[in-house]
Design an enzyme around this catalytic site. Structure first.
Site, PDB file in Angstrom:
ATOM      1  N   CYS A   1     -21.845 -10.503   4.563  1.00 19.53           N
ATOM      2  CA  CYS A   1     -21.601  -9.314   3.736  1.00 19.53           C
ATOM      3  C   CYS A   1     -20.254  -8.655   4.018  1.00 19.53           C
ATOM      4  CB  CYS A   1     -22.724  -8.294   3.915  1.00 19.53           C
ATOM      5  SG  CYS A   1     -22.860  -7.639   5.586  1.00 19.53           S
TER       6      CYS A   1
ATOM      7  N   ASP B   1     -16.331  -6.607  11.295  1.00 15.76           N
ATOM      8  CA  ASP B   1     -16.443  -6.181  12.694  1.00 15.76           C
ATOM      9  C   ASP B   1     -16.532  -7.369  13.639  1.00 15.76           C
ATOM     10  OD1 ASP B   1     -16.135  -3.436  12.719  1.00 15.76           O
ATOM     11  OD2 ASP B   1     -18.217  -3.055  12.196  1.00 15.76           O
TER      12      ASP B   1
ATOM     13  N   ARG C   1     -24.993   0.694   1.430  1.00 15.35           N
ATOM     14  CA  ARG C   1     -24.521   1.509   2.554  1.00 15.35           C
ATOM     15  C   ARG C   1     -25.112   2.908   2.449  1.00 15.35           C
ATOM     16  NH1 ARG C   1     -19.784  -0.944   0.282  1.00 15.35           N
ATOM     17  NH2 ARG C   1     -18.911  -2.610   1.585  1.00 15.35           N
TER      18      ARG C   1
ATOM     19  N   GLU D   1     -22.620  -8.591  14.201  1.00 14.06           N
ATOM     20  CA  GLU D   1     -21.268  -8.047  14.327  1.00 14.06           C
ATOM     21  C   GLU D   1     -20.758  -8.157  15.764  1.00 14.06           C
ATOM     22  OE1 GLU D   1     -21.130  -4.243  11.504  1.00 14.06           O
ATOM     23  OE2 GLU D   1     -22.945  -4.324  12.731  1.00 14.06           O
TER      24      GLU D   1
ATOM     25  N   ARG E   1      -8.567  -3.229  13.431  1.00 16.17           N
ATOM     26  CA  ARG E   1      -7.978  -3.583  12.138  1.00 16.17           C
ATOM     27  C   ARG E   1      -7.365  -2.388  11.422  1.00 16.17           C
ATOM     28  NH1 ARG E   1     -12.687  -2.980   8.387  1.00 16.17           N
ATOM     29  NH2 ARG E   1     -14.503  -2.554   9.680  1.00 16.17           N
TER      30      ARG E   1
ATOM     31  N   HIS F   1     -14.015  12.023   1.081  1.00 22.17           N
ATOM     32  CA  HIS F   1     -14.563  12.229  -0.260  1.00 22.17           C
ATOM     33  C   HIS F   1     -13.595  11.704  -1.316  1.00 22.17           C
ATOM     34  CE1 HIS F   1     -17.517  15.716   0.885  1.00 22.17           C
ATOM     35  NE2 HIS F   1     -17.887  14.533   1.341  1.00 22.17           N
TER      36      HIS F   1
END
Length: 741
Positions: free
Chosen positions: A664, A617, A458, A593, A627, A351
């Site tokens: 993207c 990815d 997302r 991906e 990564r 958060h």
């Protein structure tokens, strides 16, 4: 043996300076291995220098020096491997240093100390007896040397710059800032000592003051973000406020004080008790409440233990340094005051990290040892672009960073002036630029006006900001807002993509290798009850136009596409029947991906309307590099020529099969990456809003026809670094170097 290794390593890491650490190391290692001599040589420039010893003459420390081509110690460093000799003096590379008085020693065992491929020094043990050290002894010394590498490297850096502390972590929100540190809750733990009191009434008063202060903060923050229409952030606070009522957690605190405990002990005892109970529950929603109880407990404890630290001076900008920031803590800062965030714990999708990105505040997480470094009120430079924190920088460094910040602001202003103009190359090639987004507030900003739509929304972000799975109606409301904000422009909504580095606290997934595990479409297909709710919500939100496109993440085989399309059809026809009218069926696409799908694009084209390449990815899987793992992150390189060749082939195949394709990942928002992608033929790029103006500005100053030759040269190179240098030279030749520098 393991305890000895741990004790030695921890003692060295905790040392205040390099000299005392090395003295401690050689003496403890000598005892642990029951040898007569232990020494350490550190590499200084081109020479190995005796830096500490227990067995040789102490007067030789700093005086015995050798090149890598000299002596057995030099041979160990040169070969970067251990050497174990029964009689070292018989070896042709043996060199006697009389000033150290080592002539009496025969047995020799040495191991290199290596940190990230760089030799730091050599650790040596010796004995007078002629014998080979055992395999166990050799393994112990090698393990010890490997474990010590990072500690020695950090102590050496501190010794070289004693007035400048340097920390590294993981970037959670990019940016650079300069301000003084405000350390909050550095030593506060949820577990507090059990303390009985005689004046229970006074403790109740203290506790009520803290609870009311916490309630007031939550209420004011909720109202503030409601006014700013940050609805996702509001949901964080609304879920917490009710827990402090007398009928809930607040009443339990008071009850515990009534049994004779201090206010601090009461909050600690109640919090720990409920956390333990709730984490044992099978119900996922109840399990999630354990996290809320922890956050509130720490919040109230801070108000009890260090209330003065919770009153902020609104005119003084600070960089917050804390163990683990919660959203409440961040949100209560006036926006002009909180200029940076540094935490020891937390995740890039916590958060706090989400809120930091929404606020545009640079943030670094996972900064080990920062709370015990005594940096409160010291001047800091946070460079979140590189995950770096500098403490007490010298004036020259401060001036350099201030110039960097000013120059970046000036460039951004220049880029923004052209944002309303189309991204079109000098020779007329139109490139469509889309936004990656997860928070509504980022879509509503002025800079979003310059985009051609939303290339990646997302949907997991709203899921992460809830305390449970959002209902169908809640999802419909969010998705409708996204489509309305886009004002008729296309919006690509990715279905729930959790797992990997994006967990849901109320739906924990514990796996040894989450990036290769149960995530993306795999999870959705295993839970059709969740998947169908999300698909129905998306279709309802976009029922009246062709604005909506649905994107499936982490697809690895054709069967997954077929199953997902079947669920989409089910949701579509159910809604069409329920609503009693014709509704628009959204286009559907998949993320590229998983490398296997690069070789099945002909079959993919028969099933979907478009594809989007997730370069992050795809690079990770093609290079077999996590990564987020600092030990191998330097191997993660999206400019690896093999990755570039795969991207070029993917673009060609998509063109051949008449399959619309976009990119993207982070590559689509980086100037070097954009130039190469456009040269390959990609004309749809989706990026974070901070990159939009810069990329638009760049594309309007290059010629598409000139880029083909540049790409062909890049594909012949042997490394990603060479590719970067080539494209940088191209930029410099066209006076565009500032875009990448």
């Amino acid at each position: 043996m393991l305890k000895m290794l741990r004790d030695i390593t921890q003692a060295v890491a905790a040392a205040q300076d390099l000299h005392s650490a090395l003295d401690m190391l050689v003496s403890r290692t000598k005892i642990a291995m029951t040898t007569q001599c232990c020494s350490i040589y550190l590499l200084e420039g081109e020479q190995l220098v005796l830096s500490a010893t227990d067995g040789l003459l102490h007067s030789a420390v700093g005086k015995v020096k050798m090149s890598l081509s000299e002596g057995l110690v030099g041979l160990v460093a040169e070969r970067e491997e251990p050497i174990n000799l029964a009689d070292a003096q018989q070896h042709p590379r043996f060199k006697l240093f009389e000033e150290a008085e080592e002539a009496s020693f025969r047995a020799f065992l040495a191991a290199p100390i290596i940190y990230q491929k760089r030799i730091l020094g050599v650790l040596v043990v010796q004995q007078a007896d002629t014998r080979l050290f055992s395999e166990g002894e050799e393994a112990f010394l090698m393990t010890l040397a490997a474990q010590l590498a990072m500690a020695i490297r950090n102590l050496r850096k501190k010794a070289e710059a004693p007035d400048l502390l340097f920390f590294t972590g993981t970037s959670a929100a990019n940016g650079i800032a300069i301000a003084h540190a405000l350390v909050i809750g550095g030593q506060i733990e949820l577990a507090q000592p059990d303390v009985k009191v005689t004046d229970g009434k006074a403790e109740v008063v203290r506790l009520n003051i803290a609870i009311e202060a916490c309630k007031d903060t939550l209420s004011s923050l909720s109202q503030r973000f409601e006014q700013e229409e940050d609805h996702e952030v509001v949901s964080i606070f609304s879920a917490l406020q009710s827990l402090l009522d007398n009928a809930s957690l607040g009443g339990e605190y008071i009850k515990e004080v009534g049994e004779g405990w201090s206010a601090v002990s009461a909050v600690s005892r109640v919090s720990l008790r409920y956390i333990e109970e709730f984490t044992q529950m099978k119900d996922l929603y109840i399990k999630e409440r354990a996290g809320d109880i922890r956050d509130l407990g720490l919040r109230v404890l801070r108000l009890l233990i260090e209330p003065e630290r919770m009153g902020f001076e609104p005119d003084v900008p600070v960089i917050l340094v804390t163990k683990e920031a919660d959203a409440t803590m961040l949100a209560e800062f006036p926006r002009h005051k909180l200029v940076g965030i540094v935490t020891e714990q937390g995740g890039v999708n916590s958060h706090a990290a989400i809120l930091a990105r929404a606020l545009g505040v640079p943030a670094i997480i996972g900064v080990e040892g920062v709370l015990t470094a005594g940096i409160d009120k010291k001047l800091l430079i946070i460079n979140a672009n590189r995950g770096q924190l500098l403490v007490s920088p010298v004036p020259a460094l401060i001036a350099e960073y201030r110039n960097l910040i000013s120059a970046e602001k000036a460039l951004q202003n220049r880029y923004a002036q052209e944002l309303n103009l189309p991204a079109e190359t000098l020779d007329g090639k139109r490139i469509h630029l889309y936004l990656n987004a997860g928070l509504l507030s980022s879509l509503e900003s002025e800079i979003a006006e310059g985009s051609d739509g939303v290339g990646l929304y997302r949907t997991e972000i709203p899921f992460m900001l809830h305390q449970r799975f959002p209902s169908e109606s809640e999802q419909v409301e969010v998705y409708r807002q996204v489509l309305e904000i886009a004002r008729g422009k296309p919006v690509v909504m990715r279905t729930l993509d959790v797992g990997g580095d994006k967990p849901l606290s109320y739906f924990p997934i514990n796996e040894e290798n989450p990036f290769l595990g149960w995530r993306g479409i795999r999870l959705s297909l295993d839970h059709p009850e969740l998947f169908l709710v999300q698909l129905r919500a998306m279709i309802q939100a976009g029922a009246d136009s062709d604005q909506l496109h649905i994107l499936l993440p982490m697809v690895s085989n054709l069967n997954e596409i077929d199953q997902a399309i079947a669920y989409l059809e089910q949701a579509y026809f159910e809604l069409k029947s329920d609503l009693g009218k014709d509704i628009v069926r959204p286009k559907i696409g998949i993320m590229i991906e998983v490398p296997a799908l690069l070789y099945q694009l002909a079959e993919v084209a028969k099933r979907v309307d478009f594809v989007s390449v997730g370069s992050n990815d795809l690079t990770q899987y093609m290079l077999a590099v996590d990564r987020n793992n600092p030990r191998v992150s330097t191997l993660y390189d999206c400019y690896h020529p093999g990755i570039l060749r795969a991207l070029k082939r993917a673009r060609f195949d998509c063109w051949q099969y008449h399959l619309p394709v976009s990119v993207c990942g982070e590559l689509a928002g980086e100037p070097i990456g954009v130039i190469l992608l456009v040269a390959m033929g990609y004309d749809q790029l989706s990026m974070n809003q901070g990159s939009l103006a810069r990329i638009n500005y760049l594309l309007r100053r290059v010629s598409h026809s000139d880029l083909s030759e540049l790409l062909e040269m890049a594909l012949t190179l042997s490394s990603g670094q060479e590719v970067r240098e080539l494209v940088r030279e191209y930029f410099e030749s066209r006076e565009l170097g500032a875009i990448v520098n």
